[in-house]
Structure formats: C-alpha cells, structure tokens
Scaffold this motif. Structure first.
Motif, PDB file in Angstrom:
ATOM      1  N   CYS A  81       0.801  -1.231   0.000  1.00  0.00           N
ATOM      2  CA  CYS A  81       0.000   0.000   0.000  1.00  0.00           C
ATOM      3  C   CYS A  81       0.833   1.280   0.000  1.00  0.00           C
ATOM      4  CB  CYS A  81      -0.919   0.040   1.217  1.00  0.00           C
ATOM      5  SG  CYS A  81      -1.941  -1.406   1.434  1.00  0.00           S
ATOM      6  N   GLY A  82       2.156   1.178   0.069  1.00  0.00           N
ATOM      7  CA  GLY A  82       2.982   2.370   0.167  1.00  0.00           C
ATOM      8  C   GLY A  82       3.170   2.801   1.611  1.00  0.00           C
ATOM      9  N   LEU A  83       4.086   3.724   1.808  1.00  0.00           N
ATOM     10  CA  LEU A  83       4.408   4.203   3.147  1.00  0.00           C
ATOM     11  C   LEU A  83       3.294   5.088   3.704  1.00  0.00           C
ATOM     12  CD1 LEU A  83       8.162   5.108   2.546  1.00  0.00           C
ATOM     13  CD2 LEU A  83       7.276   3.154   3.843  1.00  0.00           C
ATOM     14  N   PRO A  84       3.220   5.252   5.036  1.00  0.00           N
ATOM     15  CA  PRO A  84       2.233   6.169   5.618  1.00  0.00           C
ATOM     16  C   PRO A  84       2.370   7.565   5.000  1.00  0.00           C
ATOM     17  CG  PRO A  84       3.267   4.870   7.329  1.00  0.00           C
ATOM     18  CD  PRO A  84       4.022   4.570   6.072  1.00  0.00           C
ATOM     19  N   GLY A  85       1.236   8.149   4.682  1.00  0.00           N
ATOM     20  CA  GLY A  85       1.243   9.441   4.019  1.00  0.00           C
ATOM     21  C   GLY A  85       1.296   9.338   2.507  1.00  0.00           C
ATOM     22  N   GLU A  86       1.619   8.135   2.003  1.00  0.00           N
ATOM     23  CA  GLU A  86       1.673   7.902   0.553  1.00  0.00           C
ATOM     24  C   GLU A  86       0.887   6.647   0.179  1.00  0.00           C
ATOM     25  OE1 GLU A  86       5.801   7.590  -0.387  1.00  0.00           O
ATOM     26  OE2 GLU A  86       6.329   9.499   0.550  1.00  0.00           O
ATOM     27  N   ARG A  87      -0.118   6.313   0.973  1.00  0.00           N
ATOM     28  CA  ARG A  87      -0.871   5.084   0.754  1.00  0.00           C
ATOM     29  C   ARG A  87      -1.611   5.104  -0.586  1.00  0.00           C
ATOM     30  NH1 ARG A  87       1.608   1.983   4.451  1.00  0.00           N
ATOM     31  NH2 ARG A  87       0.772   2.102   6.572  1.00  0.00           N
ATOM     32  N   HIS A  88      -1.700   3.920  -1.191  1.00  0.00           N
ATOM     33  CA  HIS A  88      -2.464   3.736  -2.415  1.00  0.00           C
ATOM     34  C   HIS A  88      -3.247   2.437  -2.273  1.00  0.00           C
ATOM     35  CE1 HIS A  88       0.519   0.681  -3.505  1.00  0.00           C
ATOM     36  NE2 HIS A  88       1.472   1.577  -3.321  1.00  0.00           N
ATOM     37  N   PRO A  89      -4.209   2.145  -3.155  1.00  0.00           N
ATOM     38  CA  PRO A  89      -4.962   0.886  -3.048  1.00  0.00           C
ATOM     39  C   PRO A  89      -4.032  -0.325  -3.031  1.00  0.00           C
ATOM     40  CG  PRO A  89      -6.002   2.351  -4.624  1.00  0.00           C
ATOM     41  CD  PRO A  89      -4.704   3.005  -4.254  1.00  0.00           C
ATOM     42  N   ILE A  90      -4.464  -1.363  -2.331  1.00  0.00           N
ATOM     43  CA  ILE A  90      -3.648  -2.559  -2.179  1.00  0.00           C
ATOM     44  C   ILE A  90      -3.326  -3.161  -3.539  1.00  0.00           C
ATOM     45  CG2 ILE A  90      -3.560  -4.882  -1.193  1.00  0.00           C
ATOM     46  CD1 ILE A  90      -5.606  -3.868   0.907  1.00  0.00           C
ATOM     47  N   ASP A  91      -2.043  -3.381  -3.790  1.00  0.00           N
ATOM     48  CA  ASP A  91      -1.599  -3.959  -5.058  1.00  0.00           C
ATOM     49  C   ASP A  91      -0.552  -5.026  -4.772  1.00  0.00           C
ATOM     50  OD1 ASP A  91      -0.774  -4.648  -7.565  1.00  0.00           O
ATOM     51  OD2 ASP A  91      -0.079  -2.652  -8.140  1.00  0.00           O
ATOM     52  N   PRO A  92      -0.907  -6.325  -4.919  1.00  0.00           N
ATOM     53  CA  PRO A  92       0.037  -7.398  -4.605  1.00  0.00           C
ATOM     54  C   PRO A  92       0.980  -7.758  -5.748  1.00  0.00           C
ATOM     55  CG  PRO A  92      -2.092  -8.340  -5.099  1.00  0.00           C
ATOM     56  CD  PRO A  92      -2.252  -6.856  -5.219  1.00  0.00           C
ATOM     57  N   THR A  93       1.066  -6.917  -6.784  1.00  0.00           N
ATOM     58  CA  THR A  93       2.003  -7.174  -7.871  1.00  0.00           C
ATOM     59  C   THR A  93       3.392  -6.702  -7.458  1.00  0.00           C
ATOM     60  OG1 THR A  93       0.238  -6.819  -9.487  1.00  0.00           O
ATOM     61  CG2 THR A  93       2.508  -6.787 -10.302  1.00  0.00           C
ATOM     62  N   PRO A  94       4.398  -7.585  -7.425  1.00  0.00           N
ATOM     63  CA  PRO A  94       5.737  -7.175  -6.979  1.00  0.00           C
ATOM     64  C   PRO A  94       6.277  -5.998  -7.787  1.00  0.00           C
ATOM     65  CG  PRO A  94       5.597  -9.557  -7.124  1.00  0.00           C
ATOM     66  CD  PRO A  94       4.337  -9.023  -7.736  1.00  0.00           C
ATOM     67  N   ARG A  95       6.935  -5.094  -7.074  1.00  0.00           N
ATOM     68  CA  ARG A  95       7.523  -3.915  -7.702  1.00  0.00           C
ATOM     69  C   ARG A  95       8.945  -3.725  -7.179  1.00  0.00           C
ATOM     70  NH1 ARG A  95       2.535  -2.984  -6.228  1.00  0.00           N
ATOM     71  NH2 ARG A  95       3.058  -1.943  -4.274  1.00  0.00           N
ATOM     72  N   ASP A  96       9.733  -3.017  -7.945  1.00  0.00           N
ATOM     73  CA  ASP A  96      11.124  -2.763  -7.554  1.00  0.00           C
ATOM     74  C   ASP A  96      11.191  -1.519  -6.675  1.00  0.00           C
ATOM     75  OD1 ASP A  96      12.231  -4.954  -8.896  1.00  0.00           O
ATOM     76  OD2 ASP A  96      12.201  -3.866 -10.797  1.00  0.00           O
ATOM     77  N   THR A  97      10.592  -1.637  -5.477  1.00  0.00           N
ATOM     78  CA  THR A  97      10.658  -0.543  -4.504  1.00  0.00           C
ATOM     79  C   THR A  97      11.383  -1.049  -3.265  1.00  0.00           C
ATOM     80  OG1 THR A  97       8.570  -1.153  -3.430  1.00  0.00           O
ATOM     81  CG2 THR A  97       8.438   0.340  -5.334  1.00  0.00           C
ATOM     82  N   PRO A  98      11.982  -0.138  -2.484  1.00  0.00           N
ATOM     83  CA  PRO A  98      12.644  -0.581  -1.242  1.00  0.00           C
ATOM     84  C   PRO A  98      11.691  -1.316  -0.308  1.00  0.00           C
ATOM     85  CG  PRO A  98      13.271   1.674  -1.792  1.00  0.00           C
ATOM     86  CD  PRO A  98      12.179   1.301  -2.740  1.00  0.00           C
ATOM     87  N   GLU A  99      10.419  -0.887  -0.265  1.00  0.00           N
ATOM     88  CA  GLU A  99       9.454  -1.519   0.642  1.00  0.00           C
ATOM     89  C   GLU A  99       9.191  -2.966   0.235  1.00  0.00           C
ATOM     90  OE1 GLU A  99       9.747   2.465   0.938  1.00  0.00           O
ATOM     91  OE2 GLU A  99       8.769   1.586  -0.837  1.00  0.00           O
ATOM     92  N   TRP A 100       9.037  -3.190  -1.082  1.00  0.00           N
ATOM     93  CA  TRP A 100       8.822  -4.557  -1.557  1.00  0.00           C
ATOM     94  C   TRP A 100      10.031  -5.433  -1.281  1.00  0.00           C
ATOM     95  CZ3 TRP A 100       5.557  -8.154  -3.268  1.00  0.00           C
ATOM     96  CH2 TRP A 100       4.248  -7.763  -3.534  1.00  0.00           C
TER      97      TRP A 100
END
Length: 263
Positions: A81-100
């Motif tokens: 969903c992204g970090l607090p303050g930057e939330r977006h709809p739930i997306d379980p598709t893997p992405r190349d982000t530090p959080e993933w």
C-alpha cells in the motif's frame, strides 16, 4: 455500552505463518471459553498465512478477538500500500521498490505463496488494516507487539520512534527496565511478543510491574501463551509426522501467481 465478557484473556505471540502453532494454541484456549489477543507477526516465513488469517476472521465473527499489528504486518502493508502518508490501493504485484524488497527479504515470499489468488490476499490485508491495533487493554493487562507504549501516545509520540522513524511498539527489543515505560496506575502488567526467548521471560518495568515476553522464536515448534489468570505457559508441539508427498514451495507459488506485470 459494551456487555461484560467473563472469558479470561489469552495472549498468543508471533505465529510467523505456522498454522500448526495456531492450532496448538486454540487446542489449549478454545475461543468460545477465552478471549484471544494475537500479539502481531501472524504472517511471513511459514506456509500457513492464508489459513491463519482465514481462521482468525472466522473466530472474530463468531466469538470476537483482537489482533495487534507487528513489524511484519507493517512491512507487508508498506509493500502493498505504500508508506504512511503515501498510501495507495492494495496492489500485490511485486515492484522494484525498497518496501517490496525489504518485505520479500523478511518472509514476504511465504505470505504471497500461501494464497491462490490476489483477491484473497487483498481481502485479508483489508481486514487486518481495519481490525489491527497497536496496543490493547483488557482486564488491567496491556498487550502490544514489542514493548509498552509511551504514556503520551497521541497516537505516536516522538519518544516512541527510533532515529530512523521506526515505531518502537513494533520494532523495539527491551532487555531491561531502561527501555520499558511505566504503565498507567490502574494496570497490573503487560504482555509482548517479537523478541525471541527460549522460555517466557518476565521483566520488571520501572514501575515494578511485570512485562512478559512470550515469543519462542520463528523456528520453534512449541508456542507460549499468557493467560490473564494463570500466567505464562509453554505448549508442547506433538512429534513431527513425515509428509507422504512433497508440497509446493512458497517460492514456486510466488513466482507463478504474483509475477510482475509485463512491460
């Protein structure tokens, strides 16, 4: 006005995706006779995440219970969903982000691998986000994942964050009274998971009230619980039984069901 519930409270620590530990705890604390508090980290590492969350939702609907957020739930929600303050709809598709990448390194592949569809995962994550609390009080005991909340929580005080911004209620590992806050005067003790101990460990806070740490570690087959009337107990797992056929690994299911979107 909330109706009085006479059931004693049983706290169940980190399940780490091990459904057999969940069942072991329920065998000794049937939810019809006990109010269950799950101390966070229900997910990741083990293959039974979906079974655990589905069973939690069933108990919640039939008997009531309380789930608390752990650091692994935070890792998952930040990834999906992204970090607090930057939330977006739930997306379980893997992405190349530090959080993933951080979630996958810390057991997220097992969580993804336990699901048969993305919609099932989305539904369970929505339920967790709706019902999880950072701490919970019942019958004069305070329950939280890693440590006691700062008395001035509003809802998260600066004192309750590390220098990197992490929430100490989910990430701290108390080893002495130096990093345990005092409880409110009306409370008698606190119960936590997160920090592995070989046996349930009782620390005394600066208020001389007990803080129980009952997580036996993600590799343990036994599980400890805390009963509000009789204290901490270790529940012994039955002997292992050899599987008759190999089960699909979380890595295989992760790669086939949650592959990245084609570009």
């Amino acid at each position: 006005m909330e109706l009085y519930d006479p059931r004693p409270t049983v706290a169940i620590p980190d399940l780490n995706g091990k459904y057999e530990r969940f069942l072991l705890a329920l065998e000794h604390a049937p939810p019809a006779e006990h109010f269950l508090v799950f101390l966070g980290d229900m997910i990741d590492d083990g293959p039974g995440v979906r079974q655990i969350l589905q069973h939690l939702r069933q108990i919640h609907a039939e008997h009531g219970l309380q789930v608390l957020a752990g650091n692994h739930e935070e890792l998952m929600i930040n990834a999906l969903c992204g970090l607090p303050g930057e939330r977006h709809p739930i997306d379980p598709t893997p992405r190349d982000t530090p959080e993933w990448q951080r979630w996958l390194r810390n057991g997220g592949r097992a969580t993804l691998g336990s699901y048969n569809s993305k919609q099932e995962l989305i539904s369970d994550v929505q339920w967790l986000m709706q019902h999880s609390k950072r701490w919970f009080i019942r019958r004069r005991w305070l329950y939280s994942h890693a440590t006691r909340p700062h008395p001035a929580q509003q809802p998260i005080s600066p004192e309750q964050r590390t220098s990197a911004g992490a929430d100490l209620l989910l990430w701290d590992r108390p080893t002495s009274t130096a990093n345990l806050y005092e409880l409110r005067e009306d409370l008698i003790g606190s119960v936590h998971g997160h920090t592995p101990r070989p046996q349930p460990d009782r620390l005394l806070g600066p208020d001389r009230k007990p803080a129980w740490f009952i997580d036996l570690g993600k590799h343990a087959r036994d599980i400890a619980i805390h009963h509000s009337e009789t204290g901490a107990h270790v529940l012994k797992a039955p002997p292992l039984v050899q599987e008759s056929r190999p089960q699909p690994t979380a890595q295989v299911r992760f790669s086939t069901l949650f592959r990245k979107k084609a570009t």
